[in-house]
Design an enzyme around this catalytic site. Structure first.
Site, PDB file in Angstrom:
ATOM      1  N   GLU A   1      41.178  39.015  45.680  1.00  0.00           N
ATOM      2  CA  GLU A   1      40.695  40.251  45.940  1.00  0.00           C
ATOM      3  C   GLU A   1      41.214  40.961  46.835  1.00  0.00           C
ATOM      4  OE1 GLU A   1      36.507  39.922  45.330  1.00  0.00           O
ATOM      5  OE2 GLU A   1      36.653  39.353  43.184  1.00  0.00           O
TER       6      GLU A   1
ATOM      7  N   GLU B   1      37.867  34.229  38.118  1.00  0.00           N
ATOM      8  CA  GLU B   1      36.319  34.503  38.488  1.00  0.00           C
ATOM      9  C   GLU B   1      35.595  35.433  37.670  1.00  0.00           C
ATOM     10  OE1 GLU B   1      34.982  35.692  42.513  1.00  0.00           O
ATOM     11  OE2 GLU B   1      36.606  34.614  43.377  1.00  0.00           O
TER      12      GLU B   1
HETATM   13  C1  BG6 Z   1      33.830  37.787  44.474  1.00  0.00           C
HETATM   14  C2  BG6 Z   1      34.408  37.069  45.344  1.00  0.00           C
HETATM   15  O1  BG6 Z   1      34.075  39.154  44.726  1.00  0.00           O
HETATM   16  O2  BG6 Z   1      32.752  37.573  44.174  1.00  0.00           O
HETATM   17  C3  BG6 Z   1      33.467  35.781  46.033  1.00  0.00           C
HETATM   18  O3  BG6 Z   1      35.833  36.582  45.399  1.00  0.00           O
HETATM   19  C4  BG6 Z   1      32.133  36.348  45.893  1.00  0.00           C
HETATM   20  O4  BG6 Z   1      33.825  35.405  47.110  1.00  0.00           O
HETATM   21  C5  BG6 Z   1      31.810  36.575  44.373  1.00  0.00           C
HETATM   22  O5  BG6 Z   1      31.072  35.341  46.499  1.00  0.00           O
HETATM   23  C6  BG6 Z   1      30.463  36.913  44.261  1.00  0.00           C
HETATM   24  O6  BG6 Z   1      30.152  38.167  44.893  1.00  0.00           O
HETATM   25  P1  BG6 Z   1      28.922  38.159  46.036  1.00  0.00           P
HETATM   26  O7  BG6 Z   1      29.124  39.513  46.732  1.00  0.00           O
HETATM   27  O8  BG6 Z   1      27.808  38.196  44.992  1.00  0.00           O
HETATM   28  O9  BG6 Z   1      29.038  36.900  46.511  1.00  0.00           O
END
Ligand code: BG6
Length: 461
Positions: A165, A363
């Site tokens: 990202e 993800e």
């Molecule tokens: C993604 C990232 O944006 O989302 C992670 O690659 C992150 O590092 C995940 O933890 C979930 O988002 P958040 O802000 O709830 O941790």
């Protein structure tokens, strides 16, 4: 089986070094911007929990990998910590080499394919002190780090990614106020984005020059931009959001060049970064072999309706507004819309506009607060909401694959609950619960049990 996935489909989860390793200030690791920021402003982190300990993967990796095996992972993505591997930016830290070798050996021994990422928001402090991504010296520093990592671990890793990202540190660190250095300046943000892109291409060039076996890619959070209506102005606004947040990395990474409309916009608004002609050749010639896509939420865009004041700082949102889609479904804990079909739209976009490049869902996931309330009398978190979430996304992904999109895997965010930046441990995402009050004990959630079968069967009914 109703939803069967292609042979050798990757099933697993993603994580990152700064969010799981812990041991942030020992065994030679130097500080990242997160360690430093926590030192100076601990109150910004949920419940005052910082990056020092996180989920202790550094010490617990053997048990964790066993737990991955237990739910039939055939792959797992994490990152190498730049600040651990090269604490002063130049000299290799032997303890780090030992740790990553151990982790990779353990994964390979268990037939869990490692996907190793090089940068997950964790800029070493010494690099930030030089100006971070605003300084081309840091781009060279990254190239050196990438080369070092390839040299040390290339025999154990067949899937590499340069960045996770890359737009996020741009947005959160140079436009909004969610990552250090908390700057709000669109001109500097563009510079950071451009240099990050260049760093990615330079790392890929090293990989190719070294004739590493295996594949190299980048992981992008693609947020499809949906216009409120077919009105020309709404569509134009959504297109601009897409150019800024998605295509700014997607096009150069996959196609080797920036979209002309984006370059025109940058020029018109006097945001052009410093660049050298040779950079453009490097970007052109060093595109990715595959793409990782993180998908959480869409963007709902309408034309700019609110007024911009002369005193307002120029922001992407100076050119469009967000709106709330009437039918939206929310994850209230994270404040993100859940829109499963987005994953299908992404798969078709990649197929039609990006040469149908091989890609995987790197993800996707659902962060939920206070999961303790869902623990049953046997101690298991009964997270049916997460099973539904994954299932609905997988159904749409399956449709995209059936229509020819070249997707080769699905990774959940994340394997075990981990530390989430400013949100620390507020929202939990894992297949395994991590009990902060009890020695960071791991326990399997219902979703993990469900996933175990999906991976085994390579699909579900
Ligand atoms: C993604 C990232 O944006 O989302 C992670 O690659 C992150 O590092 C995940 O933890 C979930 O988002 P958040 O802000 O709830 O941790």
């Amino acid at each position: 089986m109703k939803y069967r996935f292609p042979d050798n489909f990757l099933w697993g989860a993603a994580a990152s070094a700064p969010q799981t390793e812990g041991a942030a200030l020992i065994d030679g690791k130097s500080k990242t911007i997160w360690d430093y920021w926590y030192e100076i402003e601990p109150e910004r982190f949920h419940n005052g929990v910082g990056p020092k300990d996180t989920s202790n993967f550094y010490f617990n990796y053997k048990e964790d990998i066993k737990n991955m095996k237990n739910i039939n992972f055939n792959s797992f993505r994490t990152s190498i910590s730049w600040a651990r591997l090269l604490p002063d930016g130049i000299n290799v830290n032997d303890k780090a080499v030992e740790f990553y070798n151990n982790v990779l050996d353990e994964m390979n021994k268990n037939n869990i394919k490692p996907i190793m990422n090089l940068f997950h928001f964790d800029m070493p402090l010494i690099m930030q002190e030089k100006g971070g991504w605003e300084n081309r010296e840091v781009v060279e520093g990254f190239k050196y780090y990438a080369k070092t990592a390839f040299r040390l671990f290339k025999d154990k890793v067949s899937f590499w990614t340069t960045f996770n990202e890359p737009i996020v540190p741009v947005e959160c660190g140079y436009l909004a106020d969610f990552h250090y250095p908390c700057v709000k300046d669109m001109k500097r943000a563009v510079e950071v984005a451009y240099n990050t892109m260049l760093a990615s291409s330079k790392a890929i060039k090293e990989f190719k020059d070294m004739k590493c076996e295996g594949k190299i890619g980048v992981i992008l959070n693609l947020t499809p931009s949906y216009p409120r209506s077919n009105d020309k102005e709404d569509v134009k606004a959504a297109n601009l959001a897409d150019l800024l947040f998605n295509r700014s990395f997607l096009d150069p990474s996959v196609l080797g060049e920036y979209p002309k409309e984006l370059l025109d916009f940058i020029k018109e608004n006097k945001l052009t970064p410093y660049f050298e002609e040779e950079d453009l050749n490097i970007i052109k010639e060093n595109t990715v072999d595959f793409l990782g896509v993180n998908y959480y939420q869409p963007r709902r865009i309408k034309k700019k309706e609110s007024e911009i004041k002369d005193t307002d700082i120029l922001m992407p949102e100076s050119f469009f507004d967000y709106y709330i889609w009437a039918d939206r479904k929310m994850n209230p804990h994270r404040g993100w819309e859940i829109y499963e079909k987005g994953i299908y739209d992404i798969s078709i976009n990649i197929k039609e506009n990006y040469n149908n490049i091989p890609w995987y869902v790197a993800e996707n996931g659902m962060g939920v607060e206070n999961e303790k309330r869902f623990i049953d009398d046997k101690g298991m978190v009964i997270d049916d909401y997460r099973i539904d979430f994954i299932k609905e996304h997988l159904k749409w992904l399956h449709k995209g694959i059936e229509e020819g999109s070249n997707c080769f895997g699905y990774h959940l965010w994340t394997f075990m609950d981990n530390w989430s930046w400013l949100n620390a441990y507020k929202n939990r995402y894992g297949f395994y619960r991590v009990d902060l009050e009890n020695n960071l004990n791991r326990s399997l959630k219902k979703s993990g049990e469900w996933f175990k079968e999906v991976s085994k069967q390579n699909g579900f009914n």
